[in-house]
Write a protein that holds these residues in place. Structure first.
Motif, PDB file in Angstrom:
ATOM      1  N   THR A   1      20.377  -4.399   6.208  1.00  0.00           N
ATOM      2  CA  THR A   1      20.424  -3.068   7.357  1.00  0.00           C
ATOM      3  C   THR A   1      20.740  -2.163   5.746  1.00  0.00           C
ATOM      4  OG1 THR A   1      20.920  -4.528   8.863  1.00  0.00           O
ATOM      5  CG2 THR A   1      20.927  -1.857   9.452  1.00  0.00           C
ATOM      6  N   TYR A   2      19.366  -1.472   6.554  1.00  0.00           N
ATOM      7  CA  TYR A   2      19.875   0.280   5.440  1.00  0.00           C
ATOM      8  C   TYR A   2      19.442   1.163   6.618  1.00  0.00           C
ATOM      9  CZ  TYR A   2      18.043   3.482   1.481  1.00  0.00           C
ATOM     10  OH  TYR A   2      18.044   4.275   0.720  1.00  0.00           O
TER      11      TYR A   2
ATOM     12  N   ARG B   1      17.032   5.404  13.454  1.00  0.00           N
ATOM     13  CA  ARG B   1      16.565   4.183  13.693  1.00  0.00           C
ATOM     14  C   ARG B   1      17.084   3.272  12.129  1.00  0.00           C
ATOM     15  NH1 ARG B   1      11.874   3.332  15.489  1.00  0.00           N
ATOM     16  NH2 ARG B   1      11.206   2.807  13.597  1.00  0.00           N
ATOM     17  N   PRO B   2      17.850   2.879  11.521  1.00  0.00           N
ATOM     18  CA  PRO B   2      18.419   1.890  10.486  1.00  0.00           C
ATOM     19  C   PRO B   2      16.993   0.796  10.422  1.00  0.00           C
ATOM     20  CG  PRO B   2      19.665   1.128  12.230  1.00  0.00           C
ATOM     21  CD  PRO B   2      19.528   2.374  12.416  1.00  0.00           C
TER      22      PRO B   2
END
Length: 143
Positions: free
Chosen positions: A54-55, A46-47
């Motif tokens: 957002t990474y 999951r980011p």
């Protein structure tokens, strides 16, 4: 007031234990097989969403964070152990109660988070031991 012989023995025991534990912690990624526990291949993670950024988290990020946190704990442990072993040099200083309370808080936090390892009898013993180290520092701080 805590007798000098109890202080000396307590700081020697706590300091030595803490330096040894911190030194062993540097090897924990190998001893606990971080590479096997956090494989590089597998489903996407999951980011990480941070409000406007957002990474895309990779497994290597998780492994890296585990390594970083482990080594940071190792450094803190060795430092606390050395401070304990040198207690006779700073125990009479004005900052001693604050430093002792900080060290006690560190050990209480460590004891409380032992539950993340599980609830086996050994986990309870580890938590109790860390609590005792914290209580020793707190007792010296308030005496």
């Amino acid at each position: 007031m805590v007798p000098d012989s109890v202080l000396t023995a307590g700081f020697l025991i706590c300091g030595t234990f803490t330096v040894v534990l911190g030194t062993v912690h540097f090897a924990m990624p190998w001893l606990l097989d971080f590479d096997g526990a956090i494989p590089t291949a597998g489903d996407s993670l999951r980011p990480l969403d941070l409000l406007v950024v957002t990474y895309q988290t990779k497994r290597s990020d998780i492994r890296g964070i585990a390594q970083i946190m482990n080594h940071a704990v190792s450094y803190a442990l060795v430092s606390i152990g050395v401070v304990d072993l040198l207690a006779s040099r700073w125990l009479a200083a004005w900052f001693a109660p604050y430093l002792l309370a900080w060290i006690a808080g560190w050990w209480f936090l460590r004891a409380a988070t032992q539950r993340h390892m599980g609830s086996r009898p050994g986990d309870w013993l580890v938590a109790a031991g860390f609590t005792l180290i914290g209580l020793f520092h707190l007792a010296v701080a308030v005496s």
